[in-house]
Design a protein around this motif. Structure first.
Motif, PDB file in Angstrom:
ATOM      1  N   SER A 333       1.010  -1.343   0.136  1.00  0.00           N
ATOM      2  CA  SER A 333      -0.083  -0.013  -0.109  1.00  0.00           C
ATOM      3  C   SER A 333       1.167   1.436  -0.121  1.00  0.00           C
ATOM      4  CB  SER A 333      -1.153   0.014   1.593  1.00  0.00           C
ATOM      5  OG  SER A 333      -2.024  -1.089   0.817  1.00  0.00           O
ATOM      6  N   ASP A 334       2.401   1.237   0.155  1.00  0.00           N
ATOM      7  CA  ASP A 334       3.547   1.982   0.345  1.00  0.00           C
ATOM      8  C   ASP A 334       4.424   2.127  -0.020  1.00  0.00           C
ATOM      9  OD1 ASP A 334       1.146   2.895   2.440  1.00  0.00           O
ATOM     10  OD2 ASP A 334       2.135   1.533   4.311  1.00  0.00           O
ATOM     11  N   TYR A 335       3.315   1.864  -1.141  1.00  0.00           N
ATOM     12  CA  TYR A 335       5.061   0.952  -2.098  1.00  0.00           C
ATOM     13  C   TYR A 335       5.619   2.504  -2.877  1.00  0.00           C
ATOM     14  CZ  TYR A 335       7.606  -0.459  -6.260  1.00  0.00           C
ATOM     15  OH  TYR A 335       8.686  -1.478  -6.979  1.00  0.00           O
ATOM     16  N   ALA A 336       4.518   3.856  -3.097  1.00  0.00           N
ATOM     17  CA  ALA A 336       5.428   4.969  -3.569  1.00  0.00           C
ATOM     18  C   ALA A 336       5.818   5.494  -2.693  1.00  0.00           C
ATOM     19  CB  ALA A 336       3.719   5.509  -4.192  1.00  0.00           C
ATOM     20  N   PHE A 337       6.084   5.630  -1.291  1.00  0.00           N
ATOM     21  CA  PHE A 337       6.751   6.393  -0.457  1.00  0.00           C
ATOM     22  C   PHE A 337       7.911   5.590  -0.504  1.00  0.00           C
ATOM     23  CE2 PHE A 337       1.938   6.316   0.873  1.00  0.00           C
ATOM     24  CZ  PHE A 337       2.284   7.781   1.379  1.00  0.00           C
ATOM     25  N   LEU A 338       7.987   4.414  -1.014  1.00  0.00           N
ATOM     26  CA  LEU A 338       9.555   3.895  -0.409  1.00  0.00           C
ATOM     27  C   LEU A 338      10.371   4.094  -1.441  1.00  0.00           C
ATOM     28  CD1 LEU A 338       8.880  -0.292   0.671  1.00  0.00           C
ATOM     29  CD2 LEU A 338       9.945   2.437   2.354  1.00  0.00           C
ATOM     30  N   ALA A 339       9.617   4.093  -2.847  1.00  0.00           N
ATOM     31  CA  ALA A 339       9.938   4.838  -3.784  1.00  0.00           C
ATOM     32  C   ALA A 339      10.628   6.652  -3.612  1.00  0.00           C
ATOM     33  CB  ALA A 339       9.241   3.970  -4.983  1.00  0.00           C
ATOM     34  N   VAL A 340       9.293   7.177  -3.035  1.00  0.00           N
ATOM     35  CA  VAL A 340      10.474   8.597  -3.210  1.00  0.00           C
ATOM     36  C   VAL A 340      11.358   8.883  -1.939  1.00  0.00           C
ATOM     37  CG1 VAL A 340       9.319  10.549  -2.555  1.00  0.00           C
ATOM     38  CG2 VAL A 340       7.865   9.351  -3.224  1.00  0.00           C
ATOM     39  N   ALA A 341      11.184   8.213  -1.252  1.00  0.00           N
ATOM     40  CA  ALA A 341      12.271   8.044  -0.210  1.00  0.00           C
ATOM     41  C   ALA A 341      13.664   7.729  -0.921  1.00  0.00           C
ATOM     42  CB  ALA A 341      12.174   7.068   1.330  1.00  0.00           C
ATOM     43  N   ALA A 342      13.590   6.821  -2.084  1.00  0.00           N
ATOM     44  CA  ALA A 342      14.843   6.071  -2.812  1.00  0.00           C
ATOM     45  C   ALA A 342      15.565   7.422  -3.417  1.00  0.00           C
ATOM     46  CB  ALA A 342      14.331   5.001  -3.332  1.00  0.00           C
ATOM     47  N   CYS A 343      14.497   8.634  -3.948  1.00  0.00           N
ATOM     48  CA  CYS A 343      14.990   8.919  -5.006  1.00  0.00           C
ATOM     49  C   CYS A 343      16.176  10.590  -3.434  1.00  0.00           C
ATOM     50  CB  CYS A 343      13.367   9.966  -4.745  1.00  0.00           C
ATOM     51  SG  CYS A 343      13.232   9.716  -6.422  1.00  0.00           S
ATOM     52  N   PHE A 344      15.907  10.452  -2.943  1.00  0.00           N
ATOM     53  CA  PHE A 344      16.604  10.757  -1.572  1.00  0.00           C
ATOM     54  C   PHE A 344      18.050   9.662  -0.958  1.00  0.00           C
ATOM     55  CE2 PHE A 344      12.534  12.943  -2.141  1.00  0.00           C
ATOM     56  CZ  PHE A 344      13.183  14.895  -1.636  1.00  0.00           C
ATOM     57  N   ALA A 345      18.037   9.244  -0.419  1.00  0.00           N
ATOM     58  CA  ALA A 345      18.635   7.988  -0.488  1.00  0.00           C
ATOM     59  C   ALA A 345      19.968   8.036  -1.089  1.00  0.00           C
ATOM     60  CB  ALA A 345      18.381   6.618  -0.420  1.00  0.00           C
ATOM     61  N   GLU A 346      21.030   8.214  -0.274  1.00  0.00           N
ATOM     62  CA  GLU A 346      22.746   7.895  -1.106  1.00  0.00           C
ATOM     63  C   GLU A 346      22.999   5.783  -1.787  1.00  0.00           C
ATOM     64  OE1 GLU A 346      27.330   8.031   0.520  1.00  0.00           O
ATOM     65  OE2 GLU A 346      25.456   8.401   2.183  1.00  0.00           O
ATOM     66  N   GLY A 347      23.323   6.272  -2.755  1.00  0.00           N
ATOM     67  CA  GLY A 347      23.360   4.894  -3.641  1.00  0.00           C
ATOM     68  C   GLY A 347      22.265   4.531  -4.330  1.00  0.00           C
ATOM     69  N   GLU A 348      21.857   3.054  -4.129  1.00  0.00           N
ATOM     70  CA  GLU A 348      20.531   2.482  -5.074  1.00  0.00           C
ATOM     71  C   GLU A 348      20.125   2.018  -4.460  1.00  0.00           C
ATOM     72  OE1 GLU A 348      21.620   0.408  -9.078  1.00  0.00           O
ATOM     73  OE2 GLU A 348      21.693  -1.076  -7.733  1.00  0.00           O
ATOM     74  N   THR A 349      18.385   1.900  -4.756  1.00  0.00           N
ATOM     75  CA  THR A 349      17.803   1.030  -3.554  1.00  0.00           C
ATOM     76  C   THR A 349      17.232   0.128  -4.418  1.00  0.00           C
ATOM     77  OG1 THR A 349      17.867   3.336  -1.778  1.00  0.00           O
ATOM     78  CG2 THR A 349      15.469   1.792  -2.303  1.00  0.00           C
ATOM     79  N   ILE A 350      16.587  -1.040  -4.011  1.00  0.00           N
ATOM     80  CA  ILE A 350      16.473  -1.423  -5.175  1.00  0.00           C
ATOM     81  C   ILE A 350      14.617  -2.793  -4.636  1.00  0.00           C
ATOM     82  CG2 ILE A 350      16.173  -4.391  -6.586  1.00  0.00           C
ATOM     83  CD1 ILE A 350      19.067  -3.891  -6.718  1.00  0.00           C
ATOM     84  N   LEU A 351      13.619  -2.545  -4.705  1.00  0.00           N
ATOM     85  CA  LEU A 351      12.591  -2.956  -4.753  1.00  0.00           C
ATOM     86  C   LEU A 351      11.916  -4.251  -5.295  1.00  0.00           C
ATOM     87  CD1 LEU A 351      10.540   0.680  -4.574  1.00  0.00           C
ATOM     88  CD2 LEU A 351      12.407  -0.110  -2.511  1.00  0.00           C
ATOM     89  N   ARG A 352      12.047  -5.434  -4.578  1.00  0.00           N
ATOM     90  CA  ARG A 352      11.026  -5.824  -5.818  1.00  0.00           C
ATOM     91  C   ARG A 352      10.458  -5.996  -5.119  1.00  0.00           C
ATOM     92  NH1 ARG A 352      15.198  -8.544  -7.790  1.00  0.00           N
ATOM     93  NH2 ARG A 352      13.433 -11.305  -7.530  1.00  0.00           N
ATOM     94  N   ILE A 353       9.508  -6.449  -6.317  1.00  0.00           N
ATOM     95  CA  ILE A 353       7.721  -6.403  -5.905  1.00  0.00           C
ATOM     96  C   ILE A 353       7.409  -8.083  -5.955  1.00  0.00           C
ATOM     97  CG2 ILE A 353       5.937  -6.875  -6.944  1.00  0.00           C
ATOM     98  CD1 ILE A 353       6.688  -4.097  -8.545  1.00  0.00           C
ATOM     99  N   PRO A 354       7.067  -9.044  -5.090  1.00  0.00           N
ATOM    100  CA  PRO A 354       5.913 -10.498  -4.768  1.00  0.00           C
ATOM    101  C   PRO A 354       5.537 -10.874  -6.291  1.00  0.00           C
ATOM    102  CG  PRO A 354       5.258  -9.696  -3.148  1.00  0.00           C
ATOM    103  CD  PRO A 354       5.760  -8.499  -4.348  1.00  0.00           C
ATOM    104  N   LYS A 355       6.517 -11.995  -7.359  1.00  0.00           N
ATOM    105  CA  LYS A 355       5.914 -12.598  -8.625  1.00  0.00           C
ATOM    106  C   LYS A 355       4.419 -12.226  -8.860  1.00  0.00           C
ATOM    107  CE  LYS A 355      10.610 -15.794  -8.084  1.00  0.00           C
ATOM    108  NZ  LYS A 355      10.208 -17.139  -8.557  1.00  0.00           N
ATOM    109  N   GLU A 356       3.434 -12.828  -8.046  1.00  0.00           N
ATOM    110  CA  GLU A 356       2.485 -12.904  -8.351  1.00  0.00           C
ATOM    111  C   GLU A 356       1.910 -11.511  -8.985  1.00  0.00           C
ATOM    112  OE1 GLU A 356       3.700 -16.150  -6.226  1.00  0.00           O
ATOM    113  OE2 GLU A 356       2.764 -13.968  -5.989  1.00  0.00           O
ATOM    114  N   ILE A 357       2.010  -9.923  -8.795  1.00  0.00           N
ATOM    115  CA  ILE A 357       1.691  -9.264  -9.054  1.00  0.00           C
ATOM    116  C   ILE A 357       2.491  -7.757 -10.279  1.00  0.00           C
ATOM    117  CG2 ILE A 357       0.654  -8.760  -6.793  1.00  0.00           C
ATOM    118  CD1 ILE A 357       2.450  -6.709  -5.632  1.00  0.00           C
ATOM    119  N   ARG A 358       3.501  -8.635 -10.559  1.00  0.00           N
ATOM    120  CA  ARG A 358       4.752  -8.096 -11.396  1.00  0.00           C
ATOM    121  C   ARG A 358       4.384  -7.456 -12.596  1.00  0.00           C
ATOM    122  NH1 ARG A 358       9.803 -12.193 -10.456  1.00  0.00           N
ATOM    123  NH2 ARG A 358      10.124 -10.862  -7.867  1.00  0.00           N
ATOM    124  N   SER A 359       3.438  -8.497 -13.460  1.00  0.00           N
ATOM    125  CA  SER A 359       2.810  -7.522 -14.469  1.00  0.00           C
ATOM    126  C   SER A 359       1.654  -6.514 -13.988  1.00  0.00           C
ATOM    127  CB  SER A 359       1.784  -9.503 -14.534  1.00  0.00           C
ATOM    128  OG  SER A 359       0.785  -8.204 -16.307  1.00  0.00           O
TER     129      SER A 359
END
Length: 457
Positions: A333-359
């Motif tokens: 439910s809060d995936y987009a918030f993690l993505a926004v936080a990653a924009c300000f983070a040092e280095g690389e952030t990877i957010l891996r989605i469970p297989k069933e909902i990737r598509s």
């Protein structure tokens, strides 16, 4: 600065549902409606729920398992609400229901989508299957209980299985590797339903079972076992619906990435802290956000409490992290918030989605990435999620669009406020509809220090 949040809608829905199944009265203290929850209560009234607001209390009078069946099946709700309502109706396999709409393009598309949702969770006996009209009866047999790639029963299906077992007076048991959104399970236990919910691992196996598994080269993993026995009656109890976790995530994000005046500590009151739902707050902590639970209450069968968020110390940044499918499953439910936080983070952030909902998430991830790239941040969209390389300083970025997702719109609103943009995010009306008043509250986080009582909600 102290803020009270809107009640958590998911938990509110489940509480109203429980109020129907109780024989007698359930009282909700310090009550306020979550967005959309009064409409859900109106749908439950068709099954026999009676509810009345008395000051700061909502009083629910339930019908127990002898609830009425509606003549028309409701279907114009979000998926998890539809499934709960349909499960109540599925107790009777003789009742005939009709899903119908205008025979134009929009009507046909709507019925096709609702029918697909229905068949995802239920077995039915079809009587009429026309483009804009679907007539059916619920079948008495259950679909197979399928687990996802993480070894879990998807929570909407788990809630449905437990509810159907409950209202039909049956028995069910299953094991999962981990849990996501277990609020309904814990609520059933709190209201006295004979449900066992416990971890199982090496200590639950006999010596013979352990030796056999070791000889077969099988890894002994800890699992979570759920077992629900026949339930004859549920009695009423007092209950409380805590504050929305997504709103808490928004405040935590803004306090961490925004230009918060020195000394402004944000305190959020009575936040829902169920660990299988509030995964994003844990992810923020792993990235270095200063979030502290100052008051923890284990009441009403679950956990909630007051949370304080402190601005980042001068010279410090969030740190990029790799978040696997298990962590993201409790943060969807809060995936987009993690993505926004990653924009300000040092280095690389990877957010891996469970297989069933990737598509199904690929389109929304493309849209989210398009917005985030307006800040100059590198965002990669892949089949299994997002890769984001943050920037030390973001000074540009505007014209954000939340699209049809209130959660993404709220996350982008936090980003826009942090960047001190004047114009609102496009489609902010969807944010306001889901989280009333939250954007104006968030703007108060960045104001200059105020007298002690100013800014309280």
């Amino acid at each position: 600065m102290e803020f009270a949040l809107n009640p958590d809608r998911e938990r509110m829905d489940l509480t109203l549902l429980m109020g129907l199944l109780v024989n007698g009265r359930t009282v909700l203290d310090d009550f306020a409606w979550a967005s959309g929850s009064e409409r859900f209560a109106q749908a439950l009234a068709e099954f026999g729920l009676r509810y009345e607001l008395h000051g700061h209390q909502l009083v629910l009078d339930g019908r127990g398992f002898q609830y009425a069946l509606p003549s028309m099946l409701p279907y114009d709700f979000p998926e998890q609400e539809n499934v709960l309502l349909w499960t109540l109706a599925s107790k009777d396999s003789e009742q005939v229901y009709t899903l119908a709409a205008e025979p134009d393009r929009d009507g046909i598309e709507k019925i096709v989508a609702v029918k697909a949702m229905l068949l995802k969770y239920f077995k039915v006996n079809v009587e009429t299957d026309a483009p804009a009209k679907f007539v059916f009866r619920f079948a008495p047999e259950e679909p197979a209980l399928k687990k996802d790639s993480l070894g879990n029963v998807p929570f909407i299906m788990r809630n449905r299985v437990l509810l159907r077992t409950l209202v039909r007076g049956e028995y069910v048991s299953f094991e999962e590797r981990s849990l996501v959104h277990d609020q309904w399970t814990k609520m059933l236990m709190y209201f006295g339903v004979p449900l066992r919910y416990e971890g199982r691992g090496m200590e639950q196996l006999s010596e013979f079972e352990r030796r056999l598994m070791m000889a077969q080269g099988k890894k002994i993993e800890r699992t979570q076992m759920t077992e629900l026995a026949e339930t004859r009656v549920i009695t009423g109890r007092d209950y409380y619906v805590p504050g929305d976790t997504t709103e808490a995530t928004a405040f935590a994000l803004l306090t961490t990435i925004g230009k918060v005046p020195k000394g402004n500590v944000v305190k959020l009151l009575n936040v829902d802290l169920n660990s299988t739902r509030a995964g994003a707050l844990t992810c923020f902590k792993r990235m270095g956000a200063n979030i502290e639970t100052v008051t923890r209450r284990e009441k009403f069968g679950d956990v909630y409490g007051d949370v304080e968020i402190y601005p980042m110390e001068a010279g410090k940044r969030l740190q990029g992290r790799r978040f696997g499918e298990d962590a993201i499953a409790t943060s969807l439910s809060d995936y987009a918030f993690l993505a926004v936080a990653a924009c300000f983070a040092e280095g690389e952030t990877i957010l891996r989605i469970p297989k069933e909902i990737r598509s199904e998430m690929r389109v929304s991830n493309d849209f989210l990435a398009e917005n985030l790239r307006k800040t100059g941040v590198e965002v990669g969209v892949y089949d299994d999620g997002l890769v984001i390389r943050g920037m030390e300083t973001i000074v540009n970025g505007s014209d954000f669009d939340g699209g049809d997702s209130p959660e993404a719109g709220l996350a982008l609103s936090v980003l826009s406020i942090a960047l001190e943009n004047d114009e609102p995010v496009k489609n902010v009306d969807a944010v306001e509809a889901m989280f009333p008043g939250v954007v104006e509250k968030l703007k108060q986080v960045l104001v200059a220090e105020a007298p002690a009582n100013e800014g309280k909600e």
